[in-house]
Each structure stands twice: as structure tokens, then as C-alpha cells.
Design a protein around this motif. Structure first.
Motif, PDB file in Angstrom:
ATOM      1  N   PHE A 176      -0.936 -12.208   4.007  1.00  0.00           N
ATOM      2  CA  PHE A 176       0.479 -12.361   4.610  1.00  0.00           C
ATOM      3  C   PHE A 176       0.942 -11.533   5.441  1.00  0.00           C
ATOM      4  N   VAL A 177       1.678 -11.765   6.214  1.00  0.00           N
ATOM      5  CA  VAL A 177       2.201 -10.569   7.307  1.00  0.00           C
ATOM      6  C   VAL A 177       3.491 -10.220   6.784  1.00  0.00           C
ATOM      7  N   PRO A 178       3.610  -8.830   7.084  1.00  0.00           N
ATOM      8  CA  PRO A 178       4.904  -8.083   6.578  1.00  0.00           C
ATOM      9  C   PRO A 178       6.046  -8.616   7.231  1.00  0.00           C
ATOM     10  N   ALA A 179       7.044  -8.795   6.239  1.00  0.00           N
ATOM     11  CA  ALA A 179       8.308  -9.510   6.839  1.00  0.00           C
ATOM     12  C   ALA A 179       9.391  -8.216   7.033  1.00  0.00           C
ATOM     13  N   SER A 180       9.067  -6.984   6.216  1.00  0.00           N
ATOM     14  CA  SER A 180      10.053  -6.056   6.318  1.00  0.00           C
ATOM     15  C   SER A 180       9.449  -4.851   6.478  1.00  0.00           C
ATOM     16  N   PRO A 181      10.089  -3.694   6.825  1.00  0.00           N
ATOM     17  CA  PRO A 181       9.170  -2.354   6.710  1.00  0.00           C
ATOM     18  C   PRO A 181       9.114  -1.974   5.375  1.00  0.00           C
ATOM     19  N   MET A 182       9.604  -2.586   4.410  1.00  0.00           N
ATOM     20  CA  MET A 182       9.133  -2.216   2.915  1.00  0.00           C
ATOM     21  C   MET A 182       7.788  -3.018   2.354  1.00  0.00           C
ATOM     22  N   ASP A 183       7.331  -3.926   3.307  1.00  0.00           N
ATOM     23  CA  ASP A 183       6.257  -4.523   2.815  1.00  0.00           C
ATOM     24  C   ASP A 183       4.875  -3.912   2.960  1.00  0.00           C
ATOM     25  N   GLN A 184       3.827  -4.528   2.008  1.00  0.00           N
ATOM     26  CA  GLN A 184       2.386  -3.951   2.194  1.00  0.00           C
ATOM     27  C   GLN A 184       1.885  -4.395   3.534  1.00  0.00           C
ATOM     28  N   TYR A 185       0.721  -3.977   3.967  1.00  0.00           N
ATOM     29  CA  TYR A 185       0.330  -4.081   5.312  1.00  0.00           C
ATOM     30  C   TYR A 185      -1.106  -3.555   5.407  1.00  0.00           C
ATOM     31  N   SER A 186      -1.843  -4.199   6.388  1.00  0.00           N
ATOM     32  CA  SER A 186      -3.186  -3.567   6.947  1.00  0.00           C
ATOM     33  C   SER A 186      -3.108  -3.445   8.366  1.00  0.00           C
ATOM     34  N   VAL A 187      -4.001  -2.494   8.917  1.00  0.00           N
ATOM     35  CA  VAL A 187      -4.077  -2.457  10.293  1.00  0.00           C
ATOM     36  C   VAL A 187      -5.421  -2.744  10.913  1.00  0.00           C
ATOM     37  N   LEU A 188      -5.553  -2.783  12.112  1.00  0.00           N
ATOM     38  CA  LEU A 188      -6.684  -3.306  12.750  1.00  0.00           C
ATOM     39  C   LEU A 188      -7.927  -2.267  12.515  1.00  0.00           C
ATOM     40  N   PRO A 189      -7.791  -0.955  12.662  1.00  0.00           N
ATOM     41  CA  PRO A 189      -8.834  -0.106  12.327  1.00  0.00           C
ATOM     42  C   PRO A 189      -9.446  -0.193  10.846  1.00  0.00           C
ATOM     43  N   ILE A 190      -8.739  -0.336   9.975  1.00  0.00           N
ATOM     44  CA  ILE A 190      -9.084  -0.730   8.476  1.00  0.00           C
ATOM     45  C   ILE A 190      -9.775  -1.950   8.330  1.00  0.00           C
ATOM     46  N   GLN A 191      -9.233  -2.992   9.178  1.00  0.00           N
ATOM     47  CA  GLN A 191     -10.201  -4.300   8.926  1.00  0.00           C
ATOM     48  C   GLN A 191     -11.477  -4.034   9.810  1.00  0.00           C
ATOM     49  N   ILE A 192     -11.276  -3.267  10.566  1.00  0.00           N
ATOM     50  CA  ILE A 192     -12.884  -3.065  11.421  1.00  0.00           C
ATOM     51  C   ILE A 192     -13.838  -2.357  10.586  1.00  0.00           C
TER      52      ILE A 192
END
Lengths: 284, 320
Positions: free
Chosen positions: A223-239
Motif C-alpha cells: 500500500f502507499v504511505p498516506a502520512s509520514p507516520m506510515d511504513q514504506y519501501s523505496v526504489l533502491p531497496i526494491q531493486i
């Protein structure tokens, strides 16, 4: 052979060596880009941008990690820009030249060269644990802000120093206060250089994976983060995650992801080049 | 510049909005979020399960990290995650850490992972290797001493041996050293190590005098450019395969992979639902991502253990 003949030969040899050195770098870069384009270009389609992570390489996409990267960049910018510019103004315009400011200066320059994983460990202790942010976007952005802060400070100081002293003198002569001079003359004059530095610093942040893994960036976030308090991933980690998988389809995905990341950093650098040239035209 | 940031934000929000409209049909009755972290070896299995689970229960937000088995247990012991992926059983010091923080848990086997010993296809002399020979090659005292093939067996060529293995932070390395050398994390240091098994594959592919080990899935994806070596642990050479790993003939280089579930998380129906779903579907999904499913009877007993655990620690006293 005469002495001058030998010297001419050495001269010639060195210029050839210089050309070779220059082209080795460029050739390797072109080769790398060529291979990546060959591997990944065919994989990029609209679905690649809108799909969630998946165990099937052909169904997987970069949607959530790309939005995560955008979030991280914007948050890092918001956090680091005011701090970095203020620190640079202080050091350049207010701080008394002396031992203390010398030590400060050396330390800031050194910080720009500290490996990013160290910032990750620092961020883990301070932001994730002590401040209790855990592994959310804010912890990641704080960490990256620390990482880019020295770069922004150094670039801003150079830009401020490049503003001609005569402009400042003229401003003072007209009765402007120090603050008015900084705000109305120095900063606008330095803005091109500052922007260039900030964008180059951010394009470094875009490519970071190691410190973010430490402070809690994840690999599977459907899911996409909806606020700065959310979990996330970034492109370099995906790669990174894709490239270490056994199935060949994932390395194609990784190549496509690298192309997107390259495009993002290239676009950011173009903006920086644009600002620099506009700034130079103005000051001429 | 400000306008540009606003633009970026606007685009991001638009993207977000377009996502929300996706999750409409087939809404399950579970919601909440589940935090998972741990081994990157187990990651593909858990990812596959989470992907399928999402199709049925789109309102449960599952996140999976890849901090490694050790890093995952550190977070697990602090109560930061609900489930920890592990490519080895939990260690003594990690158990102690959980105890200190008042964290109870259950460890569940979910699949097998075979480890492959591989050489270059041009290698003509090695089709099987004994555990003793592997130990002779990899033990710490071999460093700077065992450098040529004929030092292991005189009939092997008088050529340098080039070793490839996973990085020392990986569970695969821990397991291999434990099974072969006898002590986890103890081996020679002069080998080419990479956290990315594909780097090892490339290295062995291009080097006639190479020998290395990594997850069976990486061999299977590259079987035309690598040669698998049968391992002899005393009862004859055995090649790793689904059958020999399942039957236990391929030893000692096959291991179980696990998920660990926090006791407190079990009072949340979405976690129980996910773990149940995991144990019921992992058989099919593990095979899809290159792992070997457990025997049906083992899955039944793992399910039973989890059901008992839920009965003991589950929702009845934590109801809201």
C-alpha cells in the motif's frame, strides 16, 4: 634524440594518456547504461508503474516503492533545507573566525564523507528508538536529512561566498541591516548555487538503500504511505531485493527499476544544471 | 521551486487516490496490520503468502522487511514485529533477549531449503564430494593452506581452487558452517563472499576451478551453466532434489525455514487468520518460489501446534 625532442614526446604521451583516462570512465558508463537499457527497457510499461510487489516477476511493479521514494525525497527536503541554509548563513556571516569555527568547519566537511550506513545506525538509535518513531517515513527522512545536511551546508557556504562583497557593501551603505542584506541580497544572489547543491544532495539521498534498511524501510509494502507516520519501501531497496532473487525475470525487473532510478536522478541533475546556468547568466 | 514540490505532492496524492479505488471487491472480514521482518531467504515464501492473502483480505496491511534472520529477531525481541522470518532456529542469546523483554512466541516450520554444492560445468573430476572433504576445504585451519585441488585429493588437478560462498551475515553461511565445519559461523576467511547469490553464480559460471555453495533455487534457475555436486555423508552420494530433501537422504545440507509468531499478536484475529492461511497455502506457494514444501503430516502437526498455542494465548482474555 635531442632534449627538446624527448620533452615533446613525453608531452604527447601524456596528452594521449589523458584522453584514454577520460574515455575509460565514459566508455564504462556508456557500457553500463547500454546493458541496463538492453535488459530493462522492454520491461517498462504502464503496469510496471502501477503494480504492487509480487512473486511473479512479470506481475510485479514499483508503484509503492516509487511513491515511497517521492515521499522520502520531499520530507528530506523539507527537513534539511531550512536547517542547512540557516547553518551555512550562520557559519558564513555570523560566526567569529577562530578555533571553534575552524573545528566546526573541518567536522562538517568530514561528515560529508562518512559512509551512509553509519548515519543509518545513528538514525536507528536516535530517531527510531529514543524518539520512538519506529520504522516510519519520518525516521527515514530524518536520517537522510542528517546524511545530506553537510553537503547542503558546504554547497550553500560556497554559494554565499561567491556573492561579491561589493553588493553587500552597497547594501550596508544604503542603510540596510545585516538581516536585510542577507535576506534581500546575499540569499537571492546565492540561490542558484544553493539550489544546485541541494538538488545534488537529494539525488544522493534518492539512491540510498543501506541507511534506510537499518531505520526500518521494508521490502514488501502493498500500500502507499498516506502520512509520514506510515511504513514504506523505496526504489533502491526494491531493486536490491529483485537483483538477489534466483529467477531471471526479477533481474529484468531490477534493470527496469534501475532505469527509472537513473531517470529520476538524471532529471534532478538537469534541474540543477538549469539553475546553475541561469544563475551564471544572471551574474554576468 | 515551491511550485514543483506542490506538484510532486499532488502527483503523489493522485497516485494514492487511484490506489484506494482498487481495493473494493471481495472484502474479507479481517482488517488491521501485521508487521513482519527477518530473513531474506524466507522472504520470497512469506511474500507469496502475503500476496495471496491480500487477494482475500485486502484490508489487512502486511509489511515485510529483509533485515536478515538475526536483525529480524532483534526487532522481534523488542516487540516491534508480530512475525519474524528465520532461516535457522532462534539462538540461545535471542531466546534470552525475548525473555528479558517479556516476549513469548511460537516457532513454526514452513518449508525446506536445500543447499547446493556446485562447480563449473567444465569441471570433470568432481561429481560427488564427502562431508569430510568439504570440511577439509572450508574449516578455518584451511586458510592459506588448502589452496590447490590436489591438496584435497591427490588425483584432482594441480590447480588453484577458488571458493565462493554467501556472506558471513547470512543464515545460509551460518547453516553451512554448522553442518560442515561443526560450528556455526566458523570457516576460512579467504573465499569470495557475497550477500547476493547471483554474484556467486556468475563467479562459478566463469571459473573452471571454482567451488561454491548457495540455495538450491539459484542452481535450478541456472542449471545449464552450473554443475551440481552430489554430497556423501556416509551412505553414498546424493544429489539435492525435492525428493531427496523431503526424504532426508540429502544431508546435512538441507534445513527447515521458520516463522516465529509473537504471543501477544495471536490475540489479534488478523494475525491468526494470516498464520492459518500461511500454513494452509505454503505447500503450493513454497514450490512456486523455489523451496521444498514439508510433508503433509508435518504441516498437520505444525497447524495443530499453532491451534493449541492460539487456544492458550488467543483472543478470549484480550477481547475488546
Amino acid at each position: 634524440m635531442t632534449n627538446s625532442g624527448r620533452n615533446r614526446l613525453i608531452d604527447r604521451a601524456f596528452s594521449v594518456w589523458g584522453v584514454v583516462s577520460t574515455f575509460i570512465g565514459i566508455a564504462l558508463l556508456l557500457m553500463f547504461i547500454g546493458i541496463i537499457l538492453y535488459d530493462g527497457l522492454g520491461r517498462i510499461n504502464w503496469a510496471f508503474f502501477t503494480s504492487l510487489p509480487s512473486r511473479f516477476p512479470e506481475k510485479a511493479g514499483i508503484y509503492t516503492s516509487m511513491v515511497g521514494t517521492l515521499w522520502i525525497v520531499v520530507l528530506t527536503l523539507i527537513l534539511s533545507l531550512p536547517l542547512g541554509i540557516s547553518a551555512a548563513i550562520y557559519l558564513e556571516e555570523y560566526a567569529k573566525k577562530g578555533r571553534f569555527s575552524n573545528i566546526l568547519e573541518i567536522n562538517i566537511s568530514n561528515l560529508a564523507g562518512v559512509p551512509s550506513i553509519i548515519y543509518g545506525l545513528l538514525g536507528l538509535q536516535i530517531f527510531s528508538r529514543t524518539m520512538g518513531l519506529g520504522g516510519n517515513l519520518l525516521a527515514g527522512a530524518f536520517t537522510l536529512a542528517l546524511l545530506v545536511l553537510p553537503i547542503i551546508i558546504v554547497a550553500t557556504r560556497e554559494a554565499i561566498r561567491a556573492v561579491p562583497g561589493s553588493i553587500k557593501d552597497a547594501s550596508y551603505a544604503l542603510g540596510a541591516t545585516k538581516w536585510q542584506t542577507i535576506w534581500l541580497q546575499v540569499l537571492p544572489g546565492a540561490s542558484g548555487g544553493i539550489m544546485t547543491g541541494v538538488i545534488l544532495a537529494l539525488s544522493r539521498a534518492v539512491g540510498e538503500a543501506a541507511p534506510l534498511i537499518v531505520v526500518g524501510a521494508l521490502a514488501y509494502v502493498p500500500f502507499v504511505p498516506a502520512s509520514p507516520m506510515d511504513q514504506y519501501s523505496v526504489l533502491p531497496i526494491q531493486i536490491f531485493n529483485w537483483i538477489s532473487r534466483p529467477q531471471a525475470g526479477f533481474s529484468t525487473n531490477a534493470a527496469a527499476g534501475i532505469l527509472i532510478l537513473l531517470a529520476i536522478t538524471l532529471a534532478m541533475n538537469l534541474v540543477a544544471v538549469y539553475y546553475r546556468s541561469r544563475y551564471q547568466r544572471k551574474s554576468n | 521551486m515551491k511550485i514543483k514540490y506542490l506538484l510532486i505532492l499532488a502527483v503523489a496524492t493522485m497516485l494514492m487516490a487511484s490506489c484506494n479505488s482498487k481495493s473494493d471487491h471481495k472484502t474479507g472480514d479481517l482488517s488491521g496490520s501485521i508487521a513482519i521482518d527477518g530473513s531474506s531467504t524466507v522472504y520470497p515464501v512469506t511474500e507469496a503468502v502475503a500476496e495471496e492473502f491480500r487477494a482475500e483480505f485486502p484490508d489487512v496491511k502486511i509489511t515485510i522487511g529483509i533485515s536478515g534472520t538475526g536483525g529480524g529477531f532483534k526487532k522481534f525481541a523488542r516487540g516491534e514485529t508480530d512475525i519474524s522470518n528465520a532461516s535457522r532456529p532462534i539462538r540461545e542469546e535471542e531466546i534470552q533477549l525475548c525473555k528479558d523483554n517479556g516476549i513469548s512466541y511460537i516457532g513454526l516450520e514452513v518449508a525446506y531449503d536445500g543447499m547446493a554444492v556446485v562447480v563449473n560445468p567444465r569441471n570433470t573430476w568432481l561429481t560427488e564430494i564427502t562431508v569430510a572433504d568439504l570440511k577439509k576445504i572450508w574449516e578455518p585451519s584451511a586458510q592459506d593452506k588448502i589452496k590447490r585441488w590436489n591438496q584435497i585429493r591427490p588425483e584432482w588437478p594441480d590447480e588453484e581452487i577458488h571458493l565462493f560462498g554467501p556472506g558471513t551475515a547470512s543464515g545460509t553461511y551460518d547453516y553451512f558452517t554448522e553442518a560442515i565445519v561443526g560450528k556455526s559461523g566458523s570457516s576460512r576467511g579467504d573465499f569470495t563472499a557475497s550477500e547476493d547469490d547471483n554474484v556467486l553464480v556468475q563467479g562459478i559460471k566463469n571459473d573452471k576451478y571454482a567451488l561454491g555453495f548457495f540455495g538450491l533455487a539459484y542452481y535450478e534457475e541456472n542449471h545449464e551453466s552450473l554443475k551440481l555436486v552430489a554430497v556423501n555423508s556416509g551412505s553414498g552420494p546424493v544429489l539435492p532434489s525435492k525428493e531427496t530433501v523431503l526424504s532426508g537422504e540429502y544431508k546435512p545440507l538441507s534445513r527447515s525455514i521458520y516463522i516465529y509468531v509473537n504471543e501477544k499478536a495471536v490475540s489479534r484475529p488478523e494475525v491468526v487468520g494470516f498464520v492459518d492461511f500461511y500454513l494452509s497455502n505454503v505447500k503450493a506457494l513454497a514450490g512456486e518460489v523455489g523451496y521444498i514444501p514439508l510433508q503433509d503430516s508435518t504441516y498437520e502437526s505444525v497447524k495443530q501446534r499453532f491451534a493449541d498455542f492460539v487456544k492458550l494465548h488467543g483472543a478470549q482474555d484480550g477481547q475488546k
